[in-house]
Design a protein around this motif. Structure first.
Motif, PDB file in Angstrom:
ATOM      1  N   LYS A  54       0.830  -1.205   0.000  1.00  0.00           N
ATOM      2  CA  LYS A  54       0.000   0.000   0.000  1.00  0.00           C
ATOM      3  C   LYS A  54       0.861   1.251   0.000  1.00  0.00           C
ATOM      4  O   LYS A  54       0.565   2.221  -0.704  1.00  0.00           O
ATOM      5  CB  LYS A  54      -0.944   0.013   1.202  1.00  0.00           C
ATOM      6  CG  LYS A  54      -1.772   1.295   1.264  1.00  0.00           C
ATOM      7  CD  LYS A  54      -2.956   1.209   2.157  1.00  0.00           C
ATOM      8  CE  LYS A  54      -3.753   2.518   2.209  1.00  0.00           C
ATOM      9  NZ  LYS A  54      -4.180   3.000   0.878  1.00  0.00           N
ATOM     10  N   TYR A  55       1.922   1.234   0.801  1.00  0.00           N
ATOM     11  CA  TYR A  55       2.842   2.388   0.838  1.00  0.00           C
ATOM     12  C   TYR A  55       3.343   2.694  -0.581  1.00  0.00           C
ATOM     13  O   TYR A  55       3.269   3.838  -1.049  1.00  0.00           O
ATOM     14  CB  TYR A  55       4.012   2.093   1.773  1.00  0.00           C
ATOM     15  CG  TYR A  55       5.079   3.156   1.766  1.00  0.00           C
ATOM     16  CD1 TYR A  55       5.098   4.160   2.731  1.00  0.00           C
ATOM     17  CD2 TYR A  55       6.079   3.186   0.788  1.00  0.00           C
ATOM     18  CE1 TYR A  55       6.067   5.152   2.718  1.00  0.00           C
ATOM     19  CE2 TYR A  55       7.045   4.173   0.764  1.00  0.00           C
ATOM     20  CZ  TYR A  55       7.039   5.150   1.731  1.00  0.00           C
ATOM     21  OH  TYR A  55       7.998   6.128   1.706  1.00  0.00           O
ATOM     22  N   LEU A  56       3.858   1.678  -1.260  1.00  0.00           N
ATOM     23  CA  LEU A  56       4.432   1.894  -2.585  1.00  0.00           C
ATOM     24  C   LEU A  56       3.369   2.309  -3.591  1.00  0.00           C
ATOM     25  O   LEU A  56       3.607   3.190  -4.426  1.00  0.00           O
ATOM     26  CB  LEU A  56       5.139   0.627  -3.052  1.00  0.00           C
ATOM     27  CG  LEU A  56       6.425   0.269  -2.302  1.00  0.00           C
ATOM     28  CD1 LEU A  56       6.914  -1.113  -2.712  1.00  0.00           C
ATOM     29  CD2 LEU A  56       7.516   1.315  -2.549  1.00  0.00           C
ATOM     30  N   ALA A  57       2.189   1.698  -3.512  1.00  0.00           N
ATOM     31  CA  ALA A  57       1.117   2.039  -4.453  1.00  0.00           C
ATOM     32  C   ALA A  57       0.660   3.479  -4.256  1.00  0.00           C
ATOM     33  O   ALA A  57       0.440   4.218  -5.231  1.00  0.00           O
ATOM     34  CB  ALA A  57      -0.055   1.075  -4.270  1.00  0.00           C
ATOM     35  N   ASP A  58       0.520   3.902  -3.001  1.00  0.00           N
ATOM     36  CA  ASP A  58       0.100   5.282  -2.736  1.00  0.00           C
ATOM     37  C   ASP A  58       1.136   6.288  -3.226  1.00  0.00           C
ATOM     38  O   ASP A  58       0.788   7.328  -3.803  1.00  0.00           O
ATOM     39  CB  ASP A  58      -0.151   5.480  -1.243  1.00  0.00           C
ATOM     40  CG  ASP A  58      -1.444   4.840  -0.767  1.00  0.00           C
ATOM     41  OD1 ASP A  58      -2.206   4.330  -1.617  1.00  0.00           O
ATOM     42  OD2 ASP A  58      -1.687   4.832   0.454  1.00  0.00           O
ATOM     43  N   GLN A  59       2.396   5.997  -2.983  1.00  0.00           N
ATOM     44  CA  GLN A  59       3.450   6.905  -3.432  1.00  0.00           C
ATOM     45  C   GLN A  59       3.474   6.995  -4.966  1.00  0.00           C
ATOM     46  O   GLN A  59       3.598   8.072  -5.534  1.00  0.00           O
ATOM     47  CB  GLN A  59       4.802   6.432  -2.901  1.00  0.00           C
ATOM     48  CG  GLN A  59       4.967   6.567  -1.388  1.00  0.00           C
ATOM     49  CD  GLN A  59       5.375   7.959  -0.950  1.00  0.00           C
ATOM     50  OE1 GLN A  59       6.344   8.530  -1.447  1.00  0.00           O
ATOM     51  NE2 GLN A  59       4.625   8.529  -0.019  1.00  0.00           N
ATOM     52  N   GLU A  60       3.331   5.855  -5.613  1.00  0.00           N
ATOM     53  CA  GLU A  60       3.333   5.853  -7.074  1.00  0.00           C
ATOM     54  C   GLU A  60       2.127   6.618  -7.621  1.00  0.00           C
ATOM     55  O   GLU A  60       2.251   7.395  -8.573  1.00  0.00           O
ATOM     56  CB  GLU A  60       3.322   4.410  -7.587  1.00  0.00           C
ATOM     57  CG  GLU A  60       3.395   4.304  -9.098  1.00  0.00           C
ATOM     58  CD  GLU A  60       3.484   2.869  -9.587  1.00  0.00           C
ATOM     59  OE1 GLU A  60       3.557   2.680 -10.824  1.00  0.00           O
ATOM     60  OE2 GLU A  60       3.490   1.943  -8.751  1.00  0.00           O
ATOM     61  N   MET A  61       0.969   6.417  -7.016  1.00  0.00           N
ATOM     62  CA  MET A  61      -0.238   7.105  -7.474  1.00  0.00           C
ATOM     63  C   MET A  61      -0.111   8.621  -7.336  1.00  0.00           C
ATOM     64  O   MET A  61      -0.669   9.386  -8.128  1.00  0.00           O
ATOM     65  CB  MET A  61      -1.457   6.606  -6.689  1.00  0.00           C
ATOM     66  CG  MET A  61      -2.787   7.093  -7.235  1.00  0.00           C
ATOM     67  SD  MET A  61      -4.194   6.373  -6.339  1.00  0.00           S
ATOM     68  CE  MET A  61      -3.930   4.630  -6.696  1.00  0.00           C
ATOM     69  N   ALA A  62       0.666   9.057  -6.336  1.00  0.00           N
ATOM     70  CA  ALA A  62       0.865  10.491  -6.118  1.00  0.00           C
ATOM     71  C   ALA A  62       1.937  11.073  -7.036  1.00  0.00           C
ATOM     72  O   ALA A  62       2.196  12.282  -6.986  1.00  0.00           O
ATOM     73  CB  ALA A  62       1.248  10.747  -4.666  1.00  0.00           C
TER      74      ALA A  62
END
Length: 311
Positions: A58-66
């Motif tokens: 989730k951390y990586l997905a959220d950062q990528e989405m941002a």
């Protein structure tokens, strides 16, 4: 885009907390329906243990989405543990640092990390900083001092000597202010947090420590608190009083440009003022993800500042 101000708790750290639950008085408390449990340590520091704090995917997905292409991960301030004996703080620091190093070393193009140290024992803190950077971490995140002790005190010299030798990033992040006047309306967080940064940053600037240790890369959270806005007052004091100028080789506004600052300000006019005051190369994008008061997505690219810190 960089995100220099993020927090995460690896699974090894959670396991350590559960194994040492009684020692550090850790509790998982359900406070509100529909929210994750709150983790409270020593009846003092508590926060909602959101999935984003503990789930790497989730951390990586959220950062990528941002739109973040490189994230700098820091331990959470609530787990600095400075209130405990230094052997306990040393143990959790080592667990935290090894876990973050393993993760970031597996994806160095995407991730970097800072470690944590037992600041209540500066000699041991220097050793753990050394070990952390040998593992691949870029430096450490620390609090703005200890009760009754400022970071400019001689007590902390062993730590800063090693940080200078290693050319470490030292990210100074406050905890909630404990001033009894602020026990209402979320003021310990709203103004207490930047106030703690302001006191620490002003003390470090006026102490001349940055001349003594020029290779330490000191970063202040939350745009440096209130200090940049009041730098004219410090310059006037420099002209007026020897107690202000005695340890400085230039006026305070010049020293202000030798630190770094994140963009966690939530206001473009404030950020523009900070950049104008210290220079774009000294302001790094940050979010404070995933705490409630985070700037999401992080503001501005500021690639020059990012490279100057990590290179």
């Amino acid at each position: 885009m960089y995100d220099f101000h993020t927090h995460f708790i690896p699974s090894d750290v959670l396991a350590w907390l559960k194994d040492n639950q009684r020692t550090v008085n850790a509790k998982w408390i359900e406070k509100e329906e529909g929210k994750d449990d709150f983790l409270v340590v020593n009846e003092k520091w508590g926060f909602e243990l959101k999935r984003a704090f503990i789930d790497k995917n989730k951390y990586l997905a959220d950062q990528e989405m941002a739109g973040v292409t490189h994230s700098v991960i820091s331990p959470i301030p609530q787990l600095f543990m400075y209130d405990f004996p230094d052997e306990i703080v040393s143990e959790i620091s080592s667990v935290y640092n090894r876990s973050l190093a393993e993760w970031t070393n597996s994806a160095p193009e995407r991730l970097s990390a800072l470690g944590t140290v037992p600041l209540n024992n500066p000699v041991k803190a220097a050793e753990i900083l050394h070990d952390a950077m040998n593992l691949g971490l870029k430096g450490v995140i620390i609090g703005p001092g200890l009760e009754g002790q400022m970071l400019s005190d001689e007590f902390f010299l062993p730590f800063f000597e090693e940080a200078n030798r290693m050319k470490a990033i030292v990210f100074i992040h406050p905890l909630l202010c404990e001033d009894p006047r602020l026990k209402r309306r979320m003021m310990p967080n709203l103004i207490g947090v930047p106030w703690e940064t302001t006191v620490c940053a002003t003390d470090l600037l006026l102490s001349g420590l940055i001349d003594q240790f020029p290779d330490v890369k000191i970063v202040f959270a939350h745009g440096g608190g209130f200090l940049p806005y009041q730098i004219g007052r410090l310059d006037k004091g420099y002209e007026q009083w020897a107690l202000v100028s005695s340890k400085l080789k230039a006026k305070p506004s010049e020293y202000l440009k030798r630190f770094w600052y994140d963009t966690v300000l939530w206001n473009q006019d404030s950020l523009d003022f900070l950049i104008k005051t210290v220079g774009e190369e000294r302001v790094v994008p940050g979010s404070d993800y995933p705490f409630d008061l985070c700037v999401w997505p992080p503001t501005g690219k500021h690639e020059l500042a990012g490279r100057s810190l990590l290179d």
